[in-house]
Scaffold this active site. Structure first.
Site, mmCIF file in Angstrom:
data_model
loop_
_atom_site.group_PDB
_atom_site.id
_atom_site.type_symbol
_atom_site.label_atom_id
_atom_site.label_comp_id
_atom_site.label_asym_id
_atom_site.label_seq_id
_atom_site.Cartn_x
_atom_site.Cartn_y
_atom_site.Cartn_z
ATOM 1 N N TYR A 2 -2.336 0.186 10.887
ATOM 2 C CA TYR A 2 -2.380 -0.312 9.499
ATOM 3 C C TYR A 2 -1.104 0.098 8.772
ATOM 4 O O TYR A 2 -0.467 -0.731 8.107
ATOM 5 C CB TYR A 2 -3.617 0.252 8.782
ATOM 6 N N SER B 38 0.868 -1.187 0.000
ATOM 7 C CA SER B 38 0.000 0.000 0.000
ATOM 8 C C SER B 38 0.894 1.222 0.000
ATOM 9 O O SER B 38 2.056 1.156 0.426
ATOM 10 C CB SER B 38 -0.857 0.026 1.268
HETATM 11 N N1 LIG Z 1 -8.630 -0.652 -0.787
HETATM 12 C C1 LIG Z 1 -7.582 0.142 -0.619
HETATM 13 O O1 LIG Z 1 -7.693 1.377 -0.564
HETATM 14 C C2 LIG Z 1 -6.205 -0.462 -0.537
HETATM 15 C C3 LIG Z 1 -5.111 0.371 -0.747
HETATM 16 C C4 LIG Z 1 -3.825 -0.158 -0.664
HETATM 17 C C5 LIG Z 1 -3.645 -1.492 -0.363
HETATM 18 N N2 LIG Z 1 -4.730 -2.281 -0.145
HETATM 19 C C6 LIG Z 1 -4.495 -3.688 0.203
HETATM 20 O O2 LIG Z 1 -5.116 -4.503 -0.759
HETATM 21 C C7 LIG Z 1 -5.387 -5.772 -0.178
HETATM 22 C C8 LIG Z 1 -6.807 -6.187 -0.517
HETATM 23 O O3 LIG Z 1 -7.714 -5.298 0.103
HETATM 24 P P1 LIG Z 1 -9.089 -4.846 -0.578
HETATM 25 O O4 LIG Z 1 -9.059 -3.383 -0.661
HETATM 26 O O5 LIG Z 1 -9.353 -5.632 -1.788
HETATM 27 O O6 LIG Z 1 -10.113 -5.194 0.596
HETATM 28 P P2 LIG Z 1 -11.264 -6.277 0.728
HETATM 29 O O7 LIG Z 1 -12.211 -6.210 -0.421
HETATM 30 O O8 LIG Z 1 -11.806 -6.125 2.099
HETATM 31 O O9 LIG Z 1 -10.478 -7.663 0.590
HETATM 32 C C9 LIG Z 1 -9.705 -8.178 1.629
HETATM 33 C C10 LIG Z 1 -9.544 -9.669 1.390
HETATM 34 O O10 LIG Z 1 -8.678 -10.216 2.387
HETATM 35 C C11 LIG Z 1 -9.307 -11.370 2.943
HETATM 36 N N3 LIG Z 1 -8.866 -11.567 4.314
HETATM 37 C C12 LIG Z 1 -8.971 -10.725 5.361
HETATM 38 N N4 LIG Z 1 -8.465 -11.281 6.458
HETATM 39 C C13 LIG Z 1 -8.040 -12.521 6.099
HETATM 40 C C14 LIG Z 1 -7.431 -13.586 6.793
HETATM 41 N N5 LIG Z 1 -7.161 -13.513 8.103
HETATM 42 N N6 LIG Z 1 -7.128 -14.712 6.106
HETATM 43 C C15 LIG Z 1 -7.407 -14.815 4.788
HETATM 44 N N7 LIG Z 1 -7.977 -13.836 4.072
HETATM 45 C C16 LIG Z 1 -8.296 -12.706 4.735
HETATM 46 C C17 LIG Z 1 -10.798 -11.093 2.837
HETATM 47 O O11 LIG Z 1 -11.530 -12.294 2.777
HETATM 48 P P3 LIG Z 1 -12.296 -12.989 4.000
HETATM 49 O O12 LIG Z 1 -12.932 -11.912 4.814
HETATM 50 O O13 LIG Z 1 -13.272 -13.881 3.298
HETATM 51 O O14 LIG Z 1 -11.266 -13.771 4.738
HETATM 52 C C18 LIG Z 1 -10.866 -10.416 1.476
HETATM 53 O O15 LIG Z 1 -10.906 -11.384 0.462
HETATM 54 C C19 LIG Z 1 -5.108 -5.637 1.319
HETATM 55 O O16 LIG Z 1 -3.841 -6.174 1.609
HETATM 56 C C20 LIG Z 1 -5.083 -4.134 1.522
HETATM 57 O O17 LIG Z 1 -4.278 -3.754 2.618
HETATM 58 C C21 LIG Z 1 -6.004 -1.804 -0.231
#
Ligand SMILES: NC(=O)c1ccc[n+]([C@@H]2O[C@H](COP(=O)([O-])OP(=O)(O)OC[C@H]3O[C@@H](n4cnc5c(N)ncnc54)[C@H](OP(=O)(O)O)[C@@H]3O)[C@@H](O)[C@H]2O)c1
Length: 252
Positions: free
Chosen positions: A146, A133
């Protein structure tokens, strides 16, 4: 290249879009997360496989990897994407949140890399993609835990990029900015800043393009890289600017 990919956090958001994009390019995706129903629906949609697993649970990751490696001894790509927000301060935040965000965002990627390493080595040249991120370079006060987890994950990604090169495993570090997803809704951002919010498919497209070569570490969109440079070069001024307006309610 062996076309079996393991994608963590594939039940929603960026991970689900990466899996869809990979499947369009002929990859067989093994989808990991906790919500089995979501994984099974996506697996049926893209012709993949669902594997329920909490990536922060080292034993569970090891057991899932054993099952997957029995079916697929060669893993061409591991996408460490699973992650959770950590919307709290250090001073008064819930200790369980502070621990959990490190367990999932930082340690989860390490346990997955170690567990799938035999498959990645067997398939070499192979790839690991770590979804870090912009928060890995910028310490944003309202979600300090975070940011800390993402700083740690960035160091993990950079260190393994160097150490795995000789094993012909290319590690790619992706630093997205604000992306609208379930876990990270961006409606808290004031009106004009909504323009910089992107969708998960934009990140997925960049990730998939990076498998063909080019930079092994990049921001999405690229201009977010400027924020990391500002924090690195003028940390004191940057901290003052971030501290300004501390009452902003941050939901990302
Ligand atoms: N959205 C943003 O603004 C942003 C920006 C920079 C980086 N990111 C990064 O991108 C990645 C994906 O995030 P997203 O934005 O796509 O959010 P999201 O839609 O909430 O997806 C998060 C995913 O992680 C899974 N997850 C959470 N805890 C877990 C665990 N303990 N074991 C296995 N799976 C787990 C969730 O599935 P389950 O709940 O089914 O387990 C879900 O599939 C993350 O690493 C986040 O930090 C996001």
């Amino acid at each position: 290249m062996d076309k079996v990919a393991v994608v963590t956090g594939a039940s929603s958001g960026i991970g689900a879009e990466i899996a869809r994009g990979l499947a369009r390019r002929g990859w067989r995706c093994v989808l990991l997360a906790r919500r089995t129903d979501r994984l099974q629906a996506l697996a049926a949609e893209i012709g993949g496989e669902a594997e329920a697993c909490d990536v922060g649970d080292r034993e569970a990751v090891g057991a899932a990897a054993t099952r997957i490696l029995e079916r697929h001894p060669r893993i061409g790509l591991l996408v460490n994407n699973a992650g959770i927000p950590g919307r709290s301060g250090f001073e008064d935040g819930d200790p369980a949140t502070i621990e959990n965000v490190m367990r999932v965002n930082y340690l989860g990627g390490i346990w997955c890399l170690r567990a799938f390493l035999p498959g990645l080595e067997a398939a070499a040249p192979s790839h690991v993609v770590n979804i870090v991120s912009v928060a890995g370079e910028v310490a944003f006060p309202p979600s300090g835990p975070y940011s800390s987890s993402k700083h740690a994950q960035l160091a993990f990604s950079r260190a393994t990029a160097a150490s795995l090169r000789r094993r012909r495993i290319r590690v790619i570090t992706v630093k997205p900015g604000f992306v609208e997803t379930e876990g990270f809704p961006q409606s808290w951002l004031p009106g004009p800043l909504q323009r910089i919010v992107i969708g998960p498919k934009e990140v997925a497209d960049r990730v998939i393009a990076s498998l063909d070569g080019g930079r092994a570490e990049f921001s999405v969109p690229l201009y977010y890289g400027l924020l990391g440079r500002l924090q690195a070069f003028i940390p004191n001024t940057f901290a003052l600017a971030l501290g300004f307006g501390r009452k902003t309610k941050y939901h990302g």
